[in-house]
Write an enzyme that holds these catalytic residues in place. Sequence first.
Site, PDB file in Angstrom:
ATOM      1  N   GLY A  27       0.816  -1.206   0.000  1.00 19.58           N
ATOM      2  CA  GLY A  27       0.000   0.000   0.000  1.00 19.58           C
ATOM      3  C   GLY A  27       0.849   1.255   0.000  1.00 19.58           C
ATOM      4  CG  HIS A  30       5.107   5.424  -4.900  1.00 23.74           C
ATOM      5  ND1 HIS A  30       5.817   4.781  -5.882  1.00 23.74           N
ATOM      6  CD2 HIS A  30       5.537   4.893  -3.720  1.00 23.74           C
ATOM      7  CE1 HIS A  30       6.653   3.913  -5.340  1.00 23.74           C
ATOM      8  NE2 HIS A  30       6.499   3.947  -4.029  1.00 23.74           N
ATOM      9  CG  HIS A  33       3.437   0.889  -5.691  1.00 20.01           C
ATOM     10  ND1 HIS A  33       3.707   1.954  -4.864  1.00 20.01           N
ATOM     11  CD2 HIS A  33       3.926  -0.210  -5.066  1.00 20.01           C
ATOM     12  CE1 HIS A  33       4.322   1.524  -3.782  1.00 20.01           C
ATOM     13  NE2 HIS A  33       4.474   0.214  -3.880  1.00 20.01           N
ATOM     14  CD  GLN A 153      10.613  -6.962  -2.109  1.00 19.82           C
ATOM     15  OE1 GLN A 153      10.215  -6.826  -0.965  1.00 19.82           O
ATOM     16  NE2 GLN A 153      10.119  -6.273  -3.116  1.00 19.82           N
TER      17      GLN A 153
END
Length: 279
Positions: A27, A30, A33, A153
């Site tokens: 969430g 911006h 995303h 990640q």
Amino acid sequence: MQVATTKQALIDALLHHKSVGLVPTMGALHSGHASLVKAARAENDTVVASIFVNPLQFEALGDCDDYRNYPRQLDADLALLEEAGVDIVFAPDVEEMYPGGLPLVWARTGSIGTKLEGASRPGHFDGVATVVAKLFNLVRPDRAYFGQKDAQQVAVIRRLVADLDIPVEIRPVPIIRGADGLAESSRNQRLSADQRAQALVLPQVLSGLQRRKAAGEALDIQGARDTLASADGVRLDHLEIVDPATLEPLEIDGLLTQPALVVGAIFVGPVRLIDNIEL
């Protein structure tokens, strides 16, 4: 756009869909995303985005200010996702994702998850890998999209799907930057105008190293660290030149002659920011 808040509702919404692209998020969305959704939209019949602030990847399993203060703005996030072209949003609460408490079985990320970001945030990537594995099992996507800003990640998730034979293609999407050069991040919302200006030293140092590499000049990584460490309002966490796949630090003796990534993290006030750039 359908919004599912339970696992069963998500599974039902995905019945009879063809190719599926997944965009996992926490969430506070911006333009970065939105670029993930755009990439997914171009390659899949159905785009699923998840919104879940995962306590497992925070200090003390979420019992910390960083988790409590993480921006939550569901209505604005749903509006952005609908405009970007998402078909299904999965927005569960903690009880739905972890019924009965924290899981007993986790994905352990080993050495790739304990260096760099993992050294500063012990257990972080175990939490990331665990929730992403759960999302992969629930959504069964053909492709999953992650921002290259979170380079470690991406490397962890690539290793997760390789080691556990999860049939999903991992698609990194380039970093989106503001007009001032700062990498888009949900944490940027917590910066004052002065702090944002102070944070610009990180992308400036990274791009400076990139320019030196392109010009065939020697790279002074310690000098770059010193610049960050002495910048007003900034505390250096780490700055390393690493192998893009393994994230192992590279010993630079003179000119860099192989593909590499320079990764860095700083604190500006209480806000921790990360960035990276290809060399």
